[in-house]
Design a protein around this motif. Structure first.
Motif, PDB file in Angstrom:
ATOM      1  N   PRO A  84       0.839  -1.204   0.000  1.00 21.15           N
ATOM      2  CA  PRO A  84       0.000   0.000   0.000  1.00 21.15           C
ATOM      3  C   PRO A  84       0.875   1.256   0.000  1.00 21.15           C
ATOM      4  N   PHE A  85       0.317   2.377  -0.424  1.00 17.74           N
ATOM      5  CA  PHE A  85       1.159   3.571  -0.610  1.00 17.74           C
ATOM      6  C   PHE A  85       1.639   4.186   0.705  1.00 17.74           C
ATOM      7  N   ALA A  86       1.075   3.728   1.822  1.00 16.90           N
ATOM      8  CA  ALA A  86       1.582   4.165   3.135  1.00 16.90           C
ATOM      9  C   ALA A  86       1.905   2.906   3.933  1.00 16.90           C
ATOM     10  N   PHE A  87       2.972   2.956   4.722  1.00 15.54           N
ATOM     11  CA  PHE A  87       3.241   1.796   5.587  1.00 15.54           C
ATOM     12  C   PHE A  87       2.706   2.069   6.986  1.00 15.54           C
ATOM     13  N   SER A  88       2.360   0.997   7.683  1.00 13.98           N
ATOM     14  CA  SER A  88       1.681   1.135   8.973  1.00 13.98           C
ATOM     15  C   SER A  88       1.862  -0.155   9.761  1.00 13.98           C
ATOM     16  N   ASP A  89       1.736  -0.043  11.097  1.00 15.70           N
ATOM     17  CA  ASP A  89       1.926  -1.253  11.910  1.00 15.70           C
ATOM     18  C   ASP A  89       0.656  -2.094  11.988  1.00 15.70           C
ATOM     19  N   ASN A  90      -0.473  -1.535  11.612  1.00 19.81           N
ATOM     20  CA  ASN A  90      -1.763  -2.240  11.604  1.00 19.81           C
ATOM     21  C   ASN A  90      -2.208  -2.680  13.006  1.00 19.81           C
ATOM     22  N   THR A  91      -1.563  -2.136  14.040  1.00 21.69           N
ATOM     23  CA  THR A  91      -1.929  -2.552  15.408  1.00 21.69           C
ATOM     24  C   THR A  91      -2.173  -1.371  16.347  1.00 21.69           C
ATOM     25  N   CYS A  92      -1.706  -0.190  16.034  1.00 29.39           N
ATOM     26  CA  CYS A  92      -1.855   0.952  16.948  1.00 29.39           C
ATOM     27  C   CYS A  92      -3.337   1.345  17.016  1.00 29.39           C
ATOM     28  N   PRO A  93      -3.728   2.155  18.003  1.00 30.17           N
ATOM     29  CA  PRO A  93      -5.144   2.517  18.129  1.00 30.17           C
ATOM     30  C   PRO A  93      -5.718   3.174  16.867  1.00 30.17           C
ATOM     31  N   ILE A  94      -4.908   3.968  16.201  1.00 31.02           N
ATOM     32  CA  ILE A  94      -5.403   4.666  15.007  1.00 31.02           C
ATOM     33  C   ILE A  94      -5.631   3.657  13.867  1.00 31.02           C
ATOM     34  N   CYS A  95      -4.709   2.708  13.690  1.00 32.16           N
ATOM     35  CA  CYS A  95      -4.917   1.648  12.689  1.00 32.16           C
ATOM     36  C   CYS A  95      -6.164   0.833  13.040  1.00 32.16           C
ATOM     37  N   GLN A  96      -6.311   0.504  14.335  1.00 32.72           N
ATOM     38  CA  GLN A  96      -7.471  -0.295  14.727  1.00 32.72           C
ATOM     39  C   GLN A  96      -8.774   0.428  14.417  1.00 32.72           C
ATOM     40  N   PRO A 295      -6.650   5.124   3.744  1.00 30.08           N
ATOM     41  CA  PRO A 295      -6.024   4.045   4.503  1.00 30.08           C
ATOM     42  C   PRO A 295      -6.239   2.720   3.769  1.00 30.08           C
ATOM     43  N   VAL A 296      -5.527   2.613   2.630  1.00 29.80           N
ATOM     44  CA  VAL A 296      -5.658   1.460   1.729  1.00 29.80           C
ATOM     45  C   VAL A 296      -5.583   0.139   2.503  1.00 29.80           C
ATOM     46  N   ARG A 297      -4.675   0.100   3.476  1.00 29.50           N
ATOM     47  CA  ARG A 297      -4.451  -1.143   4.225  1.00 29.50           C
ATOM     48  C   ARG A 297      -5.729  -1.670   4.871  1.00 29.50           C
ATOM     49  N   ALA A 298      -6.603  -0.720   5.286  1.00 32.83           N
ATOM     50  CA  ALA A 298      -7.843  -1.122   5.968  1.00 32.83           C
ATOM     51  C   ALA A 298      -8.769  -1.897   5.041  1.00 32.83           C
ATOM     52  N   TYR A 299      -8.660  -1.641   3.746  1.00 30.43           N
ATOM     53  CA  TYR A 299      -9.616  -2.198   2.785  1.00 30.43           C
ATOM     54  C   TYR A 299      -9.010  -3.335   1.962  1.00 30.43           C
ATOM     55  N   LEU A 300      -7.730  -3.637   2.178  1.00 24.02           N
ATOM     56  CA  LEU A 300      -6.972  -4.413   1.201  1.00 24.02           C
ATOM     57  C   LEU A 300      -7.349  -5.899   1.150  1.00 24.02           C
ATOM     58  N   GLU A 301      -7.485  -6.559   2.291  1.00 21.22           N
ATOM     59  CA  GLU A 301      -7.788  -8.002   2.252  1.00 21.22           C
ATOM     60  C   GLU A 301      -9.072  -8.263   1.453  1.00 21.22           C
ATOM     61  N   GLU A 302     -10.105  -7.492   1.754  1.00 23.50           N
ATOM     62  CA  GLU A 302     -11.393  -7.694   1.087  1.00 23.50           C
ATOM     63  C   GLU A 302     -11.269  -7.439  -0.422  1.00 23.50           C
ATOM     64  N   ALA A 303     -10.546  -6.376  -0.775  1.00 24.61           N
ATOM     65  CA  ALA A 303     -10.428  -6.023  -2.196  1.00 24.61           C
ATOM     66  C   ALA A 303      -9.581  -7.054  -2.952  1.00 24.61           C
ATOM     67  N   VAL A 304      -8.516  -7.542  -2.313  1.00 19.93           N
ATOM     68  CA  VAL A 304      -7.689  -8.575  -2.963  1.00 19.93           C
ATOM     69  C   VAL A 304      -8.545  -9.806  -3.264  1.00 19.93           C
ATOM     70  N   ALA A 305      -9.358 -10.208  -2.297  1.00 17.53           N
ATOM     71  CA  ALA A 305     -10.215 -11.379  -2.502  1.00 17.53           C
ATOM     72  C   ALA A 305     -11.183 -11.142  -3.664  1.00 17.53           C
ATOM     73  N   GLN A 306     -11.701  -9.922  -3.782  1.00 14.49           N
ATOM     74  CA  GLN A 306     -12.636  -9.618  -4.873  1.00 14.49           C
ATOM     75  C   GLN A 306     -11.937  -9.665  -6.232  1.00 14.49           C
ATOM     76  N   VAL A 307     -10.695  -9.176  -6.280  1.00 15.27           N
ATOM     77  CA  VAL A 307      -9.956  -9.210  -7.550  1.00 15.27           C
ATOM     78  C   VAL A 307      -9.627 -10.658  -7.917  1.00 15.27           C
ATOM     79  N   VAL A 308      -9.137 -11.410  -6.956  1.00 12.20           N
ATOM     80  CA  VAL A 308      -8.752 -12.810  -7.239  1.00 12.20           C
ATOM     81  C   VAL A 308      -9.982 -13.615  -7.670  1.00 12.20           C
TER      82      VAL A 308
END
Lengths: 346, 346
Positions: A84-96, A295-308
């Motif tokens: 994704p165009f931004a990197f993130s820890d995916n665990t901090c309160p803001i990511c959650q 926040p592309v990362r928030a949406y990515l798993e679902e979108a990858v599954a839709q593309v695949v």
């Protein structure tokens, strides 16, 4: 490796630079399969002051993990991943809370970390940032293009529709017929919008917009464009306005066409700091303002599954594919509007 | 009848004027039981230019229906009603979407229609506007005060919390310790906010704020106030910021204390048109901006039922009761901050 460096407005070069290496134990190195040029790269292409050391460019990438740091556990050498165009820890309160572009330990690709229009990339916070593509098999070019579109452009359009809370049956206006605006049309259609008015004047682009769900195209701008949209909405305006440009005239159109209680959702990076928000623009009609870096990362798993699964194919925004050596020509083609969005194949 | 007329800054008079009468068949005439003075009335009290014909004042009222037009079917002579500060048909598409203050056939009390700091009121769109109070019985003064508070002040605070989508467990910052700000504290508490930080410096007011649910009071303003709130929120900022002032410094505090992805909800009428909304204020952190004139009518049935049931008592914002002849003193007392909010008993 070969990488893209910008030295000033209009001055993009492909150069040999040192390969990136693991710096933090949470890093991964990814070998590029597809990268691309973003509409937002054209802002510095127009206005960057002379920069003797150069700025490394690019923030959209899919590729194969080549090496991981000692603390990385969720991806491994050989995994095919979206960056994704931004990197993130995916665990901090803001990511959650779903706002990974403001991650407490995150950041953006480019100068410092390194740009992604290059043969190799260093990805910080690899466990949080990278999303594996399962069951890729021998993906064809179209699938790779659609996966690449998830690193920024499609999910930025999606973010616009998401933050505007587009609901089935609603009227949506999309401002801008660039790759993000067209992606916003597709996202609004997938959320069930009934009427989608695309404000844009480039026929080859608005044709893709119609294919993706636009019911009306308004080529007029300014007061004339606002009047046209208001007329098309029975005098009430749009429930959601997805603003994919970033310049003040687009913002002015947005508050002109939004209905009372409606939401303006901006994903074009604002090229202004102050704007009308008082009684005469937003307040009197309870119009809302939303949006920001997706926040592309928030949406990515679902979108990858839709593309695949073949349900989602946003890769059509790419209408030209080049090699890394031709990146300067790719910038020029996008700036000349000869190309909508340029993909780089490695 | 006796009515309140403002002729310029600081010049409020109570005068004998013609009784209102039915103009449209959809009108009703309401005899006043309680009215009041609004914080927003102090804006013209400070700045109104000399106005030889005067401006009729007031927009908050409860009373008894005295007469209805031929097209009115939902209220009748003798009904005890709440008059929301804006009239609306309650049936147009915008009302159906919950934004009655932008009703296609609605408007505001004051010059033209007539102000409500008066013995009688003409209420346009009576079927859409008026809400009956069932089972009132021999309501005591406190119940009448709480019902009056529903015509504007409490439901304006409620609107702030509603548009900020305050959720159980969230952190809320309320800017302003006036009657609307305190109402916003109460509304946020009722929606389940866990931490409510009230920014205000008038102890008698912030004491009521604490009684209504404020967990912290921050007297500092500007950068110092922002730093204090950020510290109180563990460095992250508030999920929701309810801005009940309307001046630029309050807006600046709002975007300073909102967390990434959070919502600023404004109900103080903005005394500015342009404000920062770009990358450095709202955009980078995906902060959202909401609010406007409260569509009190949308929330009224539910709130009336809560007051009548004794669950909700927002009438405590009234700390002084006067008769109609003393209205000029009431304006002065509110302007001098000797009174929080002044009620007029008829």
């Amino acid at each position: 490796m070969r990488a893209t460096v910008m030295y000033g407005a209009g001055d993009v070069r492909v150069e040999t630079v040192p390969d990136p290496s693991i710096v933090e134990p949470t890093d991964a190195i990814v070998r590029s399969v597809r990268a691309c040029i973003c509409g937002s790269d054209l802002h510095p292409y127009h206005s960057l002051q002379q920069l003797p050391q150069g700025a490394t460019m690019g923030h959209e990438l899919i590729g194969v993990v080549e090496e991981v740091g000692s603390a990385v556990t969720k991806v491994a050498k050989g995994d095919f991943v979206i960056v994704p165009f931004a990197f993130s820890d995916n665990t901090c309160p803001i990511c959650q809370e779903g706002f990974h572009t403001a991650c407490l330990h995150g950041g953006f690709f480019g100068p410092g970390v390194g740009g992604l229009q290059a043969e190799l990339a260093r990805v910080p916070q690899a466990d949080g940032t990278l999303v594996k593509v399962p069951d890729l098999g021998d993906a064809d070019d179209a699938t790779l293009a659609s996966l690449l579109a998830l690193s920024d452009v499609y999910l930025t359009g999606y973010h616009a529709a998401h933050m505007a809370d587009v609901q089935p049956g609603q009227i949506v206006t999309v401002i801008g017929d660039g790759a993000v605006g067209l992606s916003a049309v597709l996202a609004a259609k997938r959320r069930g919008a009934e009427q989608i008015i695309l404000m844009g004047r480039h026929e080859s682009r608005t044709d893709l917009g119609r294919e993706w769900g636009a019911t009306d195209v308004v080529a007029e701008r300014g007061d004339e464009g606002v009047a046209k949209v208001v007329e098309l909405t029975g005098g009430l305006g749009a429930h959601a306005v997805l603003e994919a440009v970033g310049h003040m005239p687009a913002y002015q159109q947005a508050y002109g066409v939004v209905r009372p209680g409606g939401i303006i959702s901006r994903v074009g990076v604002p090229q202004y700091e102050e704007a009308p928000v008082g009684f005469g623009s937003l307040f009197a009609k309870n119009a809302r303002l939303a949006g920001g870096p997706a926040p592309v990362r928030a949406y990515l798993e679902e979108a990858v599954a839709q593309v695949v699964a073949g349900e989602l194919a946003p890769g059509k925004v790419f209408d030209r594919t080049i090699g890394i050596e031709d990146v300067p020509d790719g910038y020029q083609a996008m700036d000349d509007r000869e190309a909508l969005k340029v993909m780089i194949a490695f």
